[in-house]
Design an enzyme around this catalytic site. Structure first.
Site, PDB file in Angstrom:
ATOM      1  N   SER A   1      29.809  -5.498 -12.230  1.00 56.77           N
ATOM      2  CA  SER A   1      31.020  -6.067 -12.549  1.00 56.77           C
ATOM      3  C   SER A   1      31.996  -5.595 -11.506  1.00 56.77           C
ATOM      4  CB  SER A   1      31.525  -5.402 -13.906  1.00 56.77           C
ATOM      5  OG  SER A   1      30.627  -5.966 -14.811  1.00 56.77           O
ATOM      6  N   GLU A   2      31.842  -4.260 -11.311  1.00 58.46           N
ATOM      7  CA  GLU A   2      32.457  -3.840 -10.162  1.00 58.46           C
ATOM      8  C   GLU A   2      31.710  -2.795  -9.219  1.00 58.46           C
ATOM      9  OE1 GLU A   2      36.019  -4.780 -12.769  1.00 58.46           O
ATOM     10  OE2 GLU A   2      34.275  -3.512 -13.102  1.00 58.46           O
ATOM     11  N   THR A   3      32.187  -2.778  -7.851  1.00 56.20           N
ATOM     12  CA  THR A   3      31.746  -1.783  -6.934  1.00 56.20           C
ATOM     13  C   THR A   3      33.016  -1.006  -6.392  1.00 56.20           C
ATOM     14  OG1 THR A   3      29.755  -3.061  -6.311  1.00 56.20           O
ATOM     15  CG2 THR A   3      30.161  -1.351  -4.889  1.00 56.20           C
TER      16      THR A   3
END
Length: 297
Positions: free
Chosen positions: A45-47
């Protein structure tokens, strides 16, 4: 150069639940294009990409990417990064109860606690309070884009609305938890219904006692069909709580359960302080646990 990274599961106290997050710990020298490519490679979903802060009193500067774009602010990256930095500082013998992360939206203050050798808990204060953002589509249009019936939309005083605390969400109340579980994004109808953005659907019916809302988040235009736990959506949702729940003056705490339909149960704590009928501050909290460590070659 080789760059260390860790992954954590966020908004959970156990591995393989919550929302996975990758944190790249040595991001100096990476440009935006390279960061976006790495985020696509992780495909989470996010880095997060961590670098030295600009302000000497802050702990780190972070940039946050979905597989498709950069975000100015996001909740589970903030919680996960704060927990990892707290674990690092604790191991180095320099623990702190508060740290500040520099994000695109501004400085974000985080209260942190180490709860185990690879686990911790963080609560951050919203850098921006939620506000309404644009017009909401008609219930029939929203229902078609979400694959639910028009009669499912709305309950009590709750109506659909667009709110933002840095990232805009169309918040759509559904009358039952079953309707939330039934929701399926229709990509062909998404842009017209959600202004090209994300949707946060929720119900007062919950899976677990002691929780207050059951929710799902869909953001196909950000490269996320569905997200297991979304702190920036919970931050925007505080605007809906103020508008429709109308909490009395005082301090309030709501637990939002999310990710259950994905097999990744998550719990997000939303804390709100209301004075003279207005929201004066809000906080998002949750736990995180380290899952893996590695090196980017």
């Amino acid at each position: 150069m080789k760059r260390r990274y860790v992954t954590l599961d966020v908004f959970t106290t156990r591995r393989h639940a919550g929302n996975p997050l990758a944190v790249v710990l040595q991001s100096e020298g990476l440009d935006t294009e390279a960061m976006q490519a790495i985020a696509r490679e992780f495909n989470l979903s996010e880095t997060v990409f961590v670098s030295a802060p600009e302000h000497p009193g802050h702990r780190a500067s972070v940039r946050i990417f979905t597989p498709g774009s950069e975000l100015p602010f996001a909740g589970h990256p903030t919680v996960g990064t704060a927990v990892w930095l707290a674990l690092t500082d604790h191991a180095a013998g320099t623990p702190a109860e508060m740290l500040v992360l520099e994000e695109k939206i501004g400085a974000v203050s985080c209260a942190v606690e180490v709860t185990g050798s690879h686990a911790g808990h963080a609560v951050f204060t919203l850098p921006r309070l939620p506000e309404r953002s644009g017009e909401v589509a008609a219930a029939e249009i929203l229902a078609a884009a979400l694959g639910v019936d028009s009669d499912d939309i709305g309950y009590g005083s709750h109506l659909p609305g667009v709110f933002t605390a840095g990232v805009p969400y169309t918040c759509v109340p559904l009358g039952t938890r079953e309707a939330v579980a039934r929701a399926r994004p229709d990509l062909g109808r998404w842009d017209d219904a959600m202004q090209g953005g994300a949707a946060f659907v929720y119900s007062r019916e919950t899976s677990e006692t002691g929780h207050h809302f059951h929710a799902r988040m869909f953001a196909p235009n950000l490269g996320l069909v569905e997200d297991p736990a979304t702190g920036s959506a919970a931050a925007a949702f505080a605007g809906a709580v103020m508008a429709y729940e109308k909490p009395e003056d005082g301090d309030h705490r709501f637990v939002i359960e999310q990710g259950y339909e994905m097999g990744r149960p998550s719990q997000i704590a939303l804390e709100m302080s209301v004075r003279n009928g207005a929201l004066v501050s809000a906080r998002i909290g949750g736990s995180a646990v380290v899952v893996s460590e590695g090196v980017l070659l």
